[in-house]
Design a protein around this motif. Structure first.
Motif, mmCIF file in Angstrom:
data_model
loop_
_atom_site.group_PDB
_atom_site.id
_atom_site.type_symbol
_atom_site.label_atom_id
_atom_site.label_comp_id
_atom_site.label_asym_id
_atom_site.label_seq_id
_atom_site.Cartn_x
_atom_site.Cartn_y
_atom_site.Cartn_z
ATOM 1 N N ASN A 30 -10.642 -14.121 22.515
ATOM 2 C CA ASN A 30 -10.621 -14.363 21.350
ATOM 3 C C ASN A 30 -9.905 -15.683 20.509
ATOM 4 N N PRO A 31 -10.215 -16.369 19.962
ATOM 5 C CA PRO A 31 -9.631 -17.743 19.372
ATOM 6 C C PRO A 31 -8.370 -17.389 18.807
ATOM 7 N N HIS A 32 -8.145 -16.322 17.886
ATOM 8 C CA HIS A 32 -6.905 -15.972 17.359
ATOM 9 C C HIS A 32 -5.678 -15.745 18.433
ATOM 10 N N PHE A 33 -6.069 -15.800 19.788
ATOM 11 C CA PHE A 33 -4.867 -15.316 20.910
ATOM 12 C C PHE A 33 -4.720 -16.384 21.744
ATOM 13 N N GLU A 34 -5.712 -17.491 21.488
ATOM 14 C CA GLU A 34 -5.764 -18.568 22.530
ATOM 15 C C GLU A 34 -4.065 -19.246 22.684
ATOM 16 N N ASP A 35 -3.523 -19.445 21.559
ATOM 17 C CA ASP A 35 -2.260 -20.065 21.632
ATOM 18 C C ASP A 35 -1.173 -19.050 22.097
ATOM 19 N N PHE A 36 -1.491 -17.628 22.033
ATOM 20 C CA PHE A 36 -0.448 -16.761 22.400
ATOM 21 C C PHE A 36 -0.400 -16.692 23.928
ATOM 22 N N LEU A 37 -1.804 -16.767 24.453
ATOM 23 C CA LEU A 37 -1.708 -16.462 25.895
ATOM 24 C C LEU A 37 -1.047 -17.629 26.659
ATOM 25 N N PHE A 38 -0.694 -18.606 26.202
ATOM 26 C CA PHE A 38 -0.133 -19.833 27.079
ATOM 27 C C PHE A 38 1.578 -19.817 26.243
ATOM 28 N N ASP A 39 1.817 -19.511 25.225
ATOM 29 C CA ASP A 39 3.069 -19.655 24.898
ATOM 30 C C ASP A 39 4.148 -18.889 25.471
ATOM 31 N N TRP A 40 5.169 -19.404 26.143
ATOM 32 C CA TRP A 40 6.005 -18.787 26.611
ATOM 33 C C TRP A 40 7.347 -19.484 26.325
ATOM 34 N N ASN A 41 7.643 -20.005 25.413
ATOM 35 C CA ASN A 41 8.922 -20.571 24.602
ATOM 36 C C ASN A 41 10.041 -19.612 24.244
ATOM 37 N N GLN A 42 9.460 -18.547 23.644
ATOM 38 C CA GLN A 42 10.405 -17.547 23.187
ATOM 39 C C GLN A 42 10.777 -16.357 23.964
ATOM 40 N N LYS A 43 11.987 -15.654 23.964
ATOM 41 C CA LYS A 43 12.115 -14.392 24.785
ATOM 42 C C LYS A 43 11.315 -13.438 24.229
ATOM 43 N N PHE A 44 11.176 -13.357 23.036
ATOM 44 C CA PHE A 44 10.456 -11.988 22.412
ATOM 45 C C PHE A 44 9.110 -12.391 21.885
ATOM 46 N N HIS A 45 8.026 -11.556 22.170
ATOM 47 C CA HIS A 45 6.884 -11.860 21.501
ATOM 48 C C HIS A 45 6.685 -10.493 20.979
ATOM 49 N N PHE A 46 6.265 -10.352 19.451
ATOM 50 C CA PHE A 46 5.953 -9.103 18.645
ATOM 51 C C PHE A 46 4.667 -9.395 18.379
ATOM 52 N N LEU A 47 3.660 -8.673 18.753
ATOM 53 C CA LEU A 47 2.492 -8.166 18.252
ATOM 54 C C LEU A 47 2.166 -7.325 17.410
ATOM 55 N N VAL A 48 1.742 -7.097 16.304
ATOM 56 C CA VAL A 48 1.322 -6.077 15.425
ATOM 57 C C VAL A 48 0.076 -6.275 14.891
ATOM 58 N N GLY A 49 -0.928 -5.104 14.892
ATOM 59 C CA GLY A 49 -2.086 -5.240 14.055
ATOM 60 C C GLY A 49 -3.048 -3.958 14.254
ATOM 61 N N GLY A 50 -4.064 -3.995 13.635
ATOM 62 C CA GLY A 50 -4.932 -2.742 13.360
ATOM 63 C C GLY A 50 -5.748 -2.414 14.686
ATOM 64 N N TYR A 51 -6.514 -1.539 14.541
ATOM 65 C CA TYR A 51 -7.215 -0.899 15.682
ATOM 66 C C TYR A 51 -8.283 -1.895 16.069
ATOM 67 N N GLY A 52 -8.673 -2.193 17.372
ATOM 68 C CA GLY A 52 -9.613 -3.013 17.956
ATOM 69 C C GLY A 52 -9.495 -4.396 17.792
ATOM 70 N N SER A 53 -8.056 -4.857 17.500
ATOM 71 C CA SER A 53 -7.888 -6.156 17.394
ATOM 72 C C SER A 53 -7.688 -7.039 18.736
ATOM 73 N N SER A 54 -7.786 -6.140 19.684
ATOM 74 C CA SER A 54 -7.769 -6.797 20.788
ATOM 75 C C SER A 54 -6.022 -7.278 21.553
ATOM 76 N N LYS A 55 -5.134 -7.113 21.012
ATOM 77 C CA LYS A 55 -4.017 -7.369 21.313
ATOM 78 C C LYS A 55 -3.290 -6.834 22.564
ATOM 79 N N SER A 56 -3.736 -5.592 23.013
ATOM 80 C CA SER A 56 -3.255 -5.121 24.049
ATOM 81 C C SER A 56 -3.995 -5.774 25.269
ATOM 82 N N TYR A 57 -5.372 -6.136 24.961
ATOM 83 C CA TYR A 57 -5.981 -6.841 26.029
ATOM 84 C C TYR A 57 -5.355 -8.299 26.299
ATOM 85 N N HIS A 58 -5.018 -8.812 25.286
ATOM 86 C CA HIS A 58 -4.747 -10.263 25.564
ATOM 87 C C HIS A 58 -3.001 -10.161 26.103
ATOM 88 N N VAL A 59 -2.351 -9.236 25.766
ATOM 89 C CA VAL A 59 -1.095 -8.997 26.583
ATOM 90 C C VAL A 59 -1.412 -9.173 27.809
#
Length: 433
Positions: free
Chosen positions: A6-35
């Motif tokens: 999903n386009p909204h997660f493309e930058d997240f997939l390859f960003d490893w610059n920070q120590k912590f990544h905090f993802l919050v969202g609603g049901y079905g947003s696909s956050k767990s999938y992209h993690v």
């Protein structure tokens, strides 16, 4: 190796610059999938040991482990990456591995070494002390350390909000969550923040969005969490969808259920607490729960209890009762009742409460006066600061707990699990753009 995201997660997939990544969202947003996808791609790229954490270990099998295994197969790598089920572990050809642990088995964490990446799935369910302990387990002599936290939003009293956003009582502000809802992704200090809703998952059908929208009518708090993906102050009422209906109407409506599931649950009591038995039926298509019969009495021995419940001997109905009273269960079973103890596990009170909140409607006969008294205005207990305790209540609700036991083994369809938000190779069908 191609994988559509999903386009909204493309930058997240390859960003490893920070120590912590905090993802919050609603049901079905696909956050767990992209993690999960992010972790697999990282471990293919370099040798690491990743630790995946949930509060209860047994929940991994049907969630994180299943999801990671599915992605390995989708990537066409199942011949190279081994997904071992006992003990649950995923092994990569370069020596990388993913191990799974639960905070309900803290002794299992002591033997873990050289973990450079941790994923806390449903991190709001993990205790703050557990989070701090895991920080101490995150160590490696050479690799950069990362911790990914994913969650549906809960109350603003939860440690995830207090730690990563703001603690108003102590006048501590890291990030105003309203800014995150507006910007969608933000970087503050050493934390990458990501907010998502079902609208960000282009692989969901319109019908799923419509189901989420329905929550606005029957549970505003759940609508805020599931549809909007936002933190907030939880309402004090445990079951806002509870309603009282004339007994005749309840029985009439029950006859029209196409696929009913009939259940009987029982909670035990004696002097200060009550023996409660509840007959109920689930409308599996509408996700409604009907309560149509109750037994509620205290101060009686097992002999009198059996005498009161003799009709169940004749009907043969299965009663699922509180397993904390094995002697009473044994006696009633010996006398001829079809009765067994419910399965209990660490965190089962919270899990059962969440299960009840997933029903779109809980419809109670007006003849079940004690059930109405306990459940209509059932509120959460609060701590000294006035914060809600999600698995404790203002009273000891025996009828509520009897229903828990009666529904043992049955799961109300969870919209979050119904569509897991897992993209496939197929193009999305019928989704708004």
């Amino acid at each position: 190796m191609l994988k559509e995201a999903n386009p909204h997660f493309e930058d997240f997939l390859f960003d490893w610059n920070q120590k912590f990544h905090f993802l919050v969202g609603g049901y079905g947003s696909s956050k767990s999938y992209h993690v999960a996808l992010k972790i697999i791609l990282k471990l293919i790229e370099e040798k690491r040991t990743a630790l995946v954490i949930r509060e209860v270990y047994d929940t991994h099998r049907d969630s994180t482990f299943s999801l990671l295994s599915e992605i390995v197969e989708e990537l066409g790598l199942s011949d190279r990456i081994r997904c071992v089920t006992s003990p649950m572990q995923i092994r990569f050809p370069n020596g990388s591995k993913i191990i799974f642990k639960g905070m309900d088995r803290p002794e299992k964490l002591k033997s873990i070494n050289n973990v450079s990446l941790i994923w806390l799935e449903e991190c709001s369910e993990v205790k703050y002390a557990g989070f701090k302990e895991l920080l101490g387990r995150l160590r490696h002599p050479s690799l950069k350390l990362h911790m990914i936290l994913s969650t549906n939003p809960v109350g603003e009293n939860n440690w995830t909000y207090l730690h990563f956003f703001q603690d108003r009582m102590n006048k501590r502000l890291v990030l105003d969550d309203k800014d995150l809802y507006r910007e969608r992704t933000m970087i503050v200090g050493d934390t990458y923040y990501h907010h998502s809703t079902a609208d960000d998952n282009l692989f969901l059908p319109d019908s799923y969005i419509e189901q989420l929208e329905e929550m606005k009518e029957y549970d505003p708090d759940l609508y805020r969490i599931a549809r909007k993906g936002r933190f907030g102050v939880n309402g004090k009422r445990v079951l806002p969808q509870f309603q009282i209906v004339p007994h005749e109407q309840v029985m009439k409506d029950m006859q029209e259920i196409r696929k009913p599931i009939y259940r009987v649950g029982m909670d035990f009591g004696f002097v200060d607490s009550y023996n409660a038995v509840i007959r109920m039926v689930v409308d599996t298509e509408k996700h409604y729960l009907y309560i149509y019969w109750e037994y509620y009495k205290r101060g009686i021995d097992d002999v009198q209890l059996f005498d009161d419940l003799k009709e169940f001997e004749a009907s043969g109905e299965r009663i699922v009762a509180d397993s904390a009273e094995p002697k009473t269960i044994y006696y009633l079973k010996k006398q001829g009742l079809n009765i067994k103890g419910a399965h209990k596990f660490p965190g089962s009170r919270l899990a059962n409460t969440k299960k009840m909140k997933r029903f779109k409607k809980i419809i109670c006969s007006d003849q079940c006066e004690n059930t109405i008294h306990e459940m209509e205005d059932l509120v959460y207990a609060t701590d000294k600061l006035g914060n809600i305790i999600p698995d404790e209540f203002g009273i000891d609700p025996h009828t509520f707990e009897a229903i828990w036991y009666g529904l043992d083994g049955y799961e109300v369809t969870d919209l979050k699990e119904e569509a897991q938000g897992r993209p496939s190779s197929a193009r999305p069908q019928g989704r708004r753009r």
